[in-house]
Design a protein around this motif. Structure first.
Motif, short mmCIF file in Angstrom:
data_model
loop_
_atom_site.label_atom_id
_atom_site.label_comp_id
_atom_site.label_asym_id
_atom_site.label_seq_id
_atom_site.Cartn_x
_atom_site.Cartn_y
_atom_site.Cartn_z
N MET A 1 3.45 -0.55 -9.28
CA MET A 1 2.53 -1.61 -9.00
C MET A 1 3.22 -2.90 -9.44
SD MET A 1 -1.38 -1.91 -10.32
CE MET A 1 -1.71 -0.26 -9.76
N TYR A 2 3.22 -3.88 -8.56
CA TYR A 2 3.92 -5.13 -8.80
C TYR A 2 2.95 -6.28 -9.08
CZ TYR A 2 7.76 -2.65 -6.53
OH TYR A 2 8.72 -1.73 -6.19
N GLU A 3 3.43 -7.28 -9.80
CA GLU A 3 2.65 -8.49 -10.07
C GLU A 3 2.43 -9.27 -8.77
OE1 GLU A 3 0.42 -11.02 -12.24
OE2 GLU A 3 1.53 -9.48 -13.31
N ASN A 4 3.44 -9.29 -7.90
CA ASN A 4 3.38 -10.00 -6.62
C ASN A 4 3.87 -9.07 -5.51
OD1 ASN A 4 2.69 -12.72 -7.66
ND2 ASN A 4 4.65 -12.52 -8.69
N VAL A 12 4.20 -4.04 -13.16
CA VAL A 12 3.19 -4.12 -14.20
C VAL A 12 2.66 -2.74 -14.61
CG1 VAL A 12 2.49 -6.48 -13.71
CG2 VAL A 12 1.35 -4.61 -12.54
N ARG A 13 2.81 -1.76 -13.74
CA ARG A 13 2.33 -0.42 -14.07
C ARG A 13 2.95 0.57 -13.10
NH1 ARG A 13 -3.77 0.09 -15.11
NH2 ARG A 13 -3.04 -0.49 -17.15
N ALA A 14 3.29 1.75 -13.60
CA ALA A 14 3.80 2.82 -12.74
C ALA A 14 2.66 3.73 -12.32
CB ALA A 14 4.87 3.62 -13.47
N LYS A 15 2.61 4.06 -11.06
CA LYS A 15 1.63 5.02 -10.53
C LYS A 15 2.39 6.13 -9.84
CE LYS A 15 -2.30 3.15 -11.64
NZ LYS A 15 -3.29 3.86 -12.44
N HIS A 16 1.82 7.32 -9.86
CA HIS A 16 2.48 8.49 -9.28
C HIS A 16 1.54 9.16 -8.28
CE1 HIS A 16 5.57 7.98 -12.33
NE2 HIS A 16 4.58 7.82 -13.19
N ALA A 17 2.06 10.08 -7.49
CA ALA A 17 1.25 10.80 -6.50
C ALA A 17 0.02 11.39 -7.16
CB ALA A 17 2.08 11.89 -5.83
N GLY A 18 -1.13 11.14 -6.58
CA GLY A 18 -2.38 11.67 -7.09
C GLY A 18 -3.11 10.73 -8.03
N ASP A 19 -2.46 9.69 -8.54
CA ASP A 19 -3.13 8.71 -9.39
C ASP A 19 -4.12 7.90 -8.55
OD1 ASP A 19 -1.58 9.54 -11.50
OD2 ASP A 19 -0.33 7.74 -11.57
N ILE A 20 -5.24 7.55 -9.13
CA ILE A 20 -6.25 6.78 -8.43
C ILE A 20 -6.15 5.32 -8.86
CG2 ILE A 20 -8.73 6.41 -8.13
CD1 ILE A 20 -9.06 9.45 -8.49
N VAL A 21 -6.20 4.43 -7.91
CA VAL A 21 -6.20 2.99 -8.18
C VAL A 21 -7.47 2.39 -7.61
CG1 VAL A 21 -3.69 2.82 -8.21
CG2 VAL A 21 -4.90 2.42 -6.09
N GLY A 22 -7.93 1.31 -8.20
CA GLY A 22 -9.12 0.64 -7.71
C GLY A 22 -8.77 -0.38 -6.65
N ALA A 23 -9.51 -0.34 -5.57
CA ALA A 23 -9.28 -1.33 -4.51
C ALA A 23 -9.82 -2.67 -4.95
CB ALA A 23 -9.97 -0.87 -3.24
N ALA A 44 -2.01 -6.52 -14.66
CA ALA A 44 -1.50 -7.76 -14.07
C ALA A 44 -2.20 -8.95 -14.71
CB ALA A 44 -1.74 -7.76 -12.56
N ALA A 45 -1.51 -10.06 -14.77
CA ALA A 45 -2.04 -11.26 -15.41
C ALA A 45 -3.36 -11.71 -14.80
CB ALA A 45 -1.01 -12.38 -15.35
N ASP A 46 -3.50 -11.59 -13.48
CA ASP A 46 -4.71 -12.04 -12.79
C ASP A 46 -5.64 -10.90 -12.40
OD1 ASP A 46 -3.20 -10.90 -10.80
OD2 ASP A 46 -3.15 -12.67 -9.51
N GLY A 47 -5.35 -9.68 -12.88
CA GLY A 47 -6.20 -8.53 -12.56
C GLY A 47 -5.95 -7.94 -11.19
N ARG A 48 -4.94 -8.47 -10.50
CA ARG A 48 -4.61 -8.03 -9.15
C ARG A 48 -3.16 -7.57 -9.12
NH1 ARG A 48 -6.90 -11.85 -4.90
NH2 ARG A 48 -4.72 -12.19 -4.45
N GLY A 49 -2.95 -6.35 -8.66
CA GLY A 49 -1.60 -5.82 -8.52
C GLY A 49 -1.33 -5.48 -7.07
#
Length: 59
Positions: A1-4, A12-23, A44-49
């Motif tokens: 997951m990237y800042e921009n 800003v964070r690593a995610k792997h197969a099967g991890d859930i992210v919030g839209a 992320a600084a602004d809450g958006r990745g």
């Protein structure tokens, strides 16, 4: 997951197969041949990745 939405951006964070992210929204962006989608993250600084669209599957 990237800042921009850019492969050279800060990770800003690593995610792997099967991890859930919030839209965050249905917002997208492009950088050269890469497509990115906006996700919610407190890392992320602004809450958006940004994640590469190939890595995201709607459930």
């Amino acid at each position: 997951m990237y800042e921009n939405p850019n492969p050279n951006s800060v990770v800003v964070r690593a995610k792997h197969a099967g991890d859930i992210v919030g839209a965050s929204t249905c917002e997208g962006a492009g950088y050269n041949e890469y497509g990115y989608v906006l996700v919610a993250t407190d890392a992320a600084a602004d809450g958006r990745g940004w994640m590469r669209e190939e890595a995201v599957v709607q459930i």
